[in-house]
Design a protein around this motif. Structure first.
Motif, PDB file in Angstrom:
ATOM      1  N   ARG A   1       7.343 -40.954  19.094  1.00  0.00           N
ATOM      2  CA  ARG A   1       6.934 -40.322  18.120  1.00  0.00           C
ATOM      3  C   ARG A   1       7.464 -40.917  16.599  1.00  0.00           C
ATOM      4  O   ARG A   1       6.662 -41.058  15.867  1.00  0.00           O
ATOM      5  CB  ARG A   1       7.218 -38.636  18.274  1.00  0.00           C
ATOM      6  CG  ARG A   1       6.616 -38.180  19.219  1.00  0.00           C
ATOM      7  CD  ARG A   1       7.180 -36.707  19.711  1.00  0.00           C
ATOM      8  NE  ARG A   1       6.583 -36.316  20.729  1.00  0.00           N
ATOM      9  CZ  ARG A   1       5.562 -35.689  20.940  1.00  0.00           C
ATOM     10  NH1 ARG A   1       4.611 -35.763  20.090  1.00  0.00           N
ATOM     11  NH2 ARG A   1       5.038 -35.219  22.165  1.00  0.00           N
ATOM     12  N   VAL A   2       8.791 -41.371  16.721  1.00  0.00           N
ATOM     13  CA  VAL A   2       9.185 -41.924  15.654  1.00  0.00           C
ATOM     14  C   VAL A   2       8.667 -43.128  15.180  1.00  0.00           C
ATOM     15  O   VAL A   2       8.242 -43.522  14.239  1.00  0.00           O
ATOM     16  CB  VAL A   2      10.856 -41.804  15.842  1.00  0.00           C
ATOM     17  CG1 VAL A   2      11.558 -42.604  14.650  1.00  0.00           C
ATOM     18  CG2 VAL A   2      11.316 -40.490  15.752  1.00  0.00           C
ATOM     19  N   SER A   3       8.382 -43.832  16.331  1.00  0.00           N
ATOM     20  CA  SER A   3       7.779 -45.515  16.138  1.00  0.00           C
ATOM     21  C   SER A   3       6.411 -45.237  15.590  1.00  0.00           C
ATOM     22  O   SER A   3       5.748 -46.222  14.873  1.00  0.00           O
ATOM     23  CB  SER A   3       7.870 -46.227  17.372  1.00  0.00           C
ATOM     24  OG  SER A   3       7.367 -45.675  18.453  1.00  0.00           O
TER      25      SER A   3
ATOM     26  N   GLU B   1       8.820 -36.715  12.309  1.00  0.00           N
ATOM     27  CA  GLU B   1      10.037 -37.272  11.672  1.00  0.00           C
ATOM     28  C   GLU B   1      11.137 -37.222  12.641  1.00  0.00           C
ATOM     29  O   GLU B   1      11.373 -36.692  13.709  1.00  0.00           O
ATOM     30  CB  GLU B   1      10.693 -36.334  10.525  1.00  0.00           C
ATOM     31  CG  GLU B   1       9.335 -36.048   9.547  1.00  0.00           C
ATOM     32  CD  GLU B   1       9.320 -36.938   8.565  1.00  0.00           C
ATOM     33  OE1 GLU B   1       9.356 -38.343   8.791  1.00  0.00           O
ATOM     34  OE2 GLU B   1       8.897 -36.824   7.276  1.00  0.00           O
ATOM     35  N   ASP B   2      12.179 -38.147  12.537  1.00  0.00           N
ATOM     36  CA  ASP B   2      13.210 -38.501  13.325  1.00  0.00           C
ATOM     37  C   ASP B   2      14.234 -37.019  13.264  1.00  0.00           C
ATOM     38  O   ASP B   2      14.460 -36.485  12.237  1.00  0.00           O
ATOM     39  CB  ASP B   2      14.169 -39.518  12.994  1.00  0.00           C
ATOM     40  CG  ASP B   2      14.814 -39.914  14.207  1.00  0.00           C
ATOM     41  OD1 ASP B   2      15.161 -39.134  15.357  1.00  0.00           O
ATOM     42  OD2 ASP B   2      15.773 -40.820  14.126  1.00  0.00           O
ATOM     43  N   HIS B   3      14.552 -36.516  14.307  1.00  0.00           N
ATOM     44  CA  HIS B   3      15.292 -35.276  14.218  1.00  0.00           C
ATOM     45  C   HIS B   3      16.148 -35.085  15.605  1.00  0.00           C
ATOM     46  O   HIS B   3      15.448 -35.492  16.723  1.00  0.00           O
ATOM     47  CB  HIS B   3      14.445 -33.895  14.329  1.00  0.00           C
ATOM     48  CG  HIS B   3      15.297 -32.603  13.826  1.00  0.00           C
ATOM     49  ND1 HIS B   3      15.990 -32.047  14.641  1.00  0.00           N
ATOM     50  CD2 HIS B   3      15.301 -31.862  12.815  1.00  0.00           C
ATOM     51  CE1 HIS B   3      16.260 -31.006  14.152  1.00  0.00           C
ATOM     52  NE2 HIS B   3      15.944 -30.895  12.937  1.00  0.00           N
ATOM     53  N   ASP B   4      17.330 -34.584  15.556  1.00  0.00           N
ATOM     54  CA  ASP B   4      18.107 -34.546  16.660  1.00  0.00           C
ATOM     55  C   ASP B   4      17.457 -33.773  17.886  1.00  0.00           C
ATOM     56  O   ASP B   4      17.816 -33.794  19.063  1.00  0.00           O
ATOM     57  CB  ASP B   4      19.514 -34.148  16.375  1.00  0.00           C
ATOM     58  CG  ASP B   4      20.380 -35.172  15.764  1.00  0.00           C
ATOM     59  OD1 ASP B   4      20.017 -36.395  15.819  1.00  0.00           O
ATOM     60  OD2 ASP B   4      21.608 -34.953  15.234  1.00  0.00           O
TER      61      ASP B   4
ATOM     62  N   ARG C   1      15.835 -35.345  21.009  1.00  0.00           N
ATOM     63  CA  ARG C   1      16.648 -35.895  22.074  1.00  0.00           C
ATOM     64  C   ARG C   1      17.205 -34.600  22.968  1.00  0.00           C
ATOM     65  O   ARG C   1      17.471 -34.920  24.125  1.00  0.00           O
ATOM     66  CB  ARG C   1      17.930 -36.600  21.655  1.00  0.00           C
ATOM     67  CG  ARG C   1      17.453 -37.698  20.633  1.00  0.00           C
ATOM     68  CD  ARG C   1      18.790 -38.393  20.160  1.00  0.00           C
ATOM     69  NE  ARG C   1      18.762 -39.769  19.550  1.00  0.00           N
ATOM     70  CZ  ARG C   1      18.631 -39.728  18.407  1.00  0.00           C
ATOM     71  NH1 ARG C   1      18.604 -38.589  17.563  1.00  0.00           N
ATOM     72  NH2 ARG C   1      18.500 -40.880  17.808  1.00  0.00           N
TER      73      ARG C   1
ATOM     74  N   ARG D   1      11.106 -38.607  21.673  1.00  0.00           N
ATOM     75  CA  ARG D   1      11.499 -39.031  20.354  1.00  0.00           C
ATOM     76  C   ARG D   1      11.101 -40.466  20.021  1.00  0.00           C
ATOM     77  O   ARG D   1      10.515 -40.853  18.915  1.00  0.00           O
ATOM     78  CB  ARG D   1      13.196 -39.117  20.346  1.00  0.00           C
ATOM     79  CG  ARG D   1      13.585 -39.615  18.831  1.00  0.00           C
ATOM     80  CD  ARG D   1      15.062 -39.824  18.882  1.00  0.00           C
ATOM     81  NE  ARG D   1      15.317 -40.744  17.678  1.00  0.00           N
ATOM     82  CZ  ARG D   1      15.429 -42.039  17.702  1.00  0.00           C
ATOM     83  NH1 ARG D   1      15.022 -42.750  18.804  1.00  0.00           N
ATOM     84  NH2 ARG D   1      15.750 -42.521  16.602  1.00  0.00           N
ATOM     85  N   GLU D   2      11.355 -41.489  20.909  1.00  0.00           N
ATOM     86  CA  GLU D   2      10.892 -42.847  20.842  1.00  0.00           C
ATOM     87  C   GLU D   2       9.518 -43.033  20.348  1.00  0.00           C
ATOM     88  O   GLU D   2       9.247 -43.769  19.209  1.00  0.00           O
ATOM     89  CB  GLU D   2      11.584 -43.653  21.852  1.00  0.00           C
ATOM     90  CG  GLU D   2      11.385 -45.291  21.749  1.00  0.00           C
ATOM     91  CD  GLU D   2      11.717 -46.053  22.795  1.00  0.00           C
ATOM     92  OE1 GLU D   2      12.114 -47.318  22.572  1.00  0.00           O
ATOM     93  OE2 GLU D   2      11.657 -45.625  23.968  1.00  0.00           O
TER      94      GLU D   2
END
Length: 299
Positions: free
Chosen positions: A258-260, A235-238, A241, A255-256
């Motif tokens: 995993r989220v994609s 899931e996208d999470h700060d 980063r 992040r990039e």
């Protein structure tokens, strides 16, 4: 080799480390089991389960929606206990993501065992496999045993394994596989068990901007047999980063990627493509039944 928990006399003598590039790829076409000669079975595996709550939640969501069919847990990682509890509750088929490194600058995890030669100055794992050149093979083996035992101790029956980042030593992986009956995604020698697949494809290395298109193209060309897609959804999470600085070569993996991965797998187009092509989403092994009163949502 002496195993963890057994009495040790003289230090165990290990053969020279066997590295992956010295062994042919034994993963493919080894008596694949299919429901019929024309069936296309697709295993969608999520790696790094338990690494961070965003990863655990992303994998859980995709499993509950019927897209991810199995996962591999990082037993030393900070969110591993929550991931193990979730897998026990849902009955998600689980493997062990064998972890001997912590690649992040600012998000760290440590060995489950004392393992002084596996540790960096801060007490966490070293940042990669090349940094383990001087590591004790005995310590590495005992640490991997402890990681499998952590999963078993959570009431789960792991069925497969693979290395985080890449293998450290194929000889100890083969012994671990044989000892616990775990099929390995890494190519390993006898007496280890290798995962039986007709193809293995990594979603995470596809460019994020064309990842969905690459995924759809891939599944459209699958022949009959059992195939695996490996992904690293989150899931996208700060927090993602904050694992490392943007200048790090690992930045995209924070992040990039995993989220994609998550976006591509959860897209309606992927589900529709599997349905229209008659692809059966499955695990490499039949999952344990969920505890009574907590029905298994994945079918």
């Amino acid at each position: 080799m002496e195993h963890a928990g057994e009495a040790r006399g003289a230090p165990a003598q290990h053969p020279r480390r066997l590295l992956a590039d010295r062994l042919p790829d034994l993963r493919l076409r080894q008596g694949v089991l299919s429901t019929s000669d024309n069936a296309v079975e697709l295993v969608v595996q999520a790696d790094d389960y338990g690494m961070h709550p965003a990863v655990t939640d992303g994998v859980d969501r995709l499993f509950e929606s019927g897209i991810v069919t199995q996962a591999s847990v990082m037993a030393p990682a900070p969110d591993a206990s929550r991931a193990l509890a979730s897998a026990f509750r849902t009955g998600m088929p689980l493997g062990v993501h064998l972890t001997l490194a912590c690649e992040w600058d600012f998000y760290r995890w440590s060995p489950l065992t004392a393992a002084p030669t596996l540790r960096a100055a801060d007490g966490a794992f070293l940042p990669g496999i090349p940094e383990l050149r001087s590591a004790s093979v005995d310590e590495a083996y005992d640490e991997l045993v402890a990681q499998v035992e952590a999963v078993v101790g959570a009431g789960l029956s792991p069925q497969h394994m693979e290395s985080h980042i890449r293998p450290f030593d194929l000889t100890i992986l083969a012994e671990l596989s044989s000892r616990y009956g775990l099929e390995s995604r890494d190519p390993i020698p006898h007496p280890g068990l290798t995962m039986r697949l007709d193809s293995l494809w990594h979603l995470s290395v596809q460019p994020p901007e064309t990842k969905l298109a690459s995924l759809l193209d891939h599944v459209a060309t699958l022949p009959s047999g059992r195939h695996m897609i490996v992904a690293h959804p989150a899931e996208d999470h700060d927090d993602l980063r904050r694992f490392c600085p943007p200048t790090s070569r690992r930045w995209k993996w924070a992040r990039e990627i995993r989220v994609s991965d998550s976006a591509a797998l959860s897209s309606p187009e992927f589900a529709a493509s599997c349905r229209d092509l008659g692809i059966s989403l499955s695990a490499t092994h039949v999952p344990r039944q969920a505890p009574s009163g907590d029905p298994l949502s994945h079918r």
